[in-house]
Design an enzyme around this catalytic site. Sequence first.
Site, short mmCIF file in Angstrom:
data_model
loop_
_atom_site.label_atom_id
_atom_site.label_comp_id
_atom_site.label_asym_id
_atom_site.label_seq_id
_atom_site.Cartn_x
_atom_site.Cartn_y
_atom_site.Cartn_z
N ILE A 1 3.75 45.59 -18.07
CA ILE A 1 4.32 46.94 -18.16
C ILE A 1 3.74 47.60 -19.41
O ILE A 1 3.80 47.01 -20.50
CB ILE A 1 5.86 46.85 -18.32
N HIS A 2 3.15 48.77 -19.25
CA HIS A 2 2.67 49.46 -20.46
C HIS A 2 2.64 50.98 -20.35
O HIS A 2 2.41 51.66 -21.34
CB HIS A 2 1.26 48.98 -20.83
#
Length: 386
Positions: free
Chosen positions: A221-222
Amino acid sequence: MKRLKVLNIVGARPQIIKASAISRAITNDFADKFEEIIVHTGQHYDRELSDVFFDELEIRMPDFNLQVGSARHGRQTGMIMERIEDVMLSEKPDFVIIYGDTNSTIAAALAASKQHFPVVHIEAGMRSFNKQMPEELNRIVADHASTLLFAPTNTAFKNLMAEGFRPENTFPYSINNPRVILTGDIMYDNSLFYAELAEKKKKSFLTNVGIEEDNYVLVTIHRDMNTDDIQRLSNIFNTLIELSESGKTDMVMPLHPRTIIALKNNLPEIYKHIKESGHFRLIPPVSFLEMILLEKKAKMIVTDSGGVQKESHFFSKPCIVLRQETEWVELVKNGTVKLADADPGKIREAWDYFMNNTDVLQYPGFYGDGKAATAILNEMLIVFSH
Ligand code: UD1
Ligand code: UDP
């Protein structure tokens, strides 16, 4: 014949990996045709987001590092433009290669095109049709500042046609008369090339992380839309905690620094929980070979990354995408990527479906023949030696 001078521009992690496909092809097959100058904007600078890829993928260290570091969009883009223009004016390249859709991409596209250095955009034509994503603005501008556009998929090619690009254009090409071509995806080249190496070089990696083949879910997740929105971030993590603990499923999370910062600052309880939970392996960002191994051996992948969702397909793994839309629409149509946004109900539904239907899923070849880099370099040669 004089070699063509090319500036190969990187800045963020996925661009270093993408550029390795072009660098490798130049070194192996086109060394007498191109003189490659590598320019790193410095957008990513932590070792695990940058240097690790130069070392592992055996790319020459950058000839220039502009060291812009992290900043708000305008400042970061502006600093890259200012510094990269100096390099362009001193090096006087025959053309400039940019990749994807980051701030480094748009900054280099604008600086080069305004100084009349032809721009080559690799991974052109991708669209999410959501202009609130910084990447969508970056891609559109980069495409329209380019002279040579390489679309990785049919959809990308059609997106460019819809924006007025014409396949029937002929020599001489320019920003006003660009060349658009469908070549396949250089990341498919990379996955084929590095997959075997990953098995050989990273034999004990899964054991070191404490996981077993086919018995864990890989999560990355970014995206700012997830990290910078507390509600979305907590929906995602609370749902993943529930799913991993109820199904006793291990989750491996090589998290981008911005996600760690967001969790520590805004959701410290959740951060503490996943650090202490027996089911989570919260690890720093990993190298590309390690990542490929994690993807290849996973049961399922959960991500908001563009690159990782596509690699899920290369390695025949189902993938839940934590976004409302994707640029890789063929994967959704194929049923092996499910868009779950940050919606707990949709995440659970996709999870249950994939956990119970792994065997019926198919992974056809959407991304070319694994020789995109060679096709791209041949095309550059034709266009720029004219
Ligand atoms: C950028 C790209 C995104 C791409 C991603 C790949 C833009 C607008 N976004 O997002 O499209 O998917 O790279 O990973 O260009 N940070 C560090 N160390 C670093 C770099 C960044 O800790 O080496 C932290 C900083 O707190 C920084 C934050 O991450 O503020 C965001 O970095 P930035 O490069 O702006 O965007 P990414 O989220 O990495
Ligand atoms: N990647 C990696 N290590 C990690 C996370 C990602 O090597 O810890 C690789 C991944 O395999 C893919 C690329 O980085 O090739 C994707 O980068 P990212 O998710 O940061 O950006 P995006 O593709 O969404 O722009």
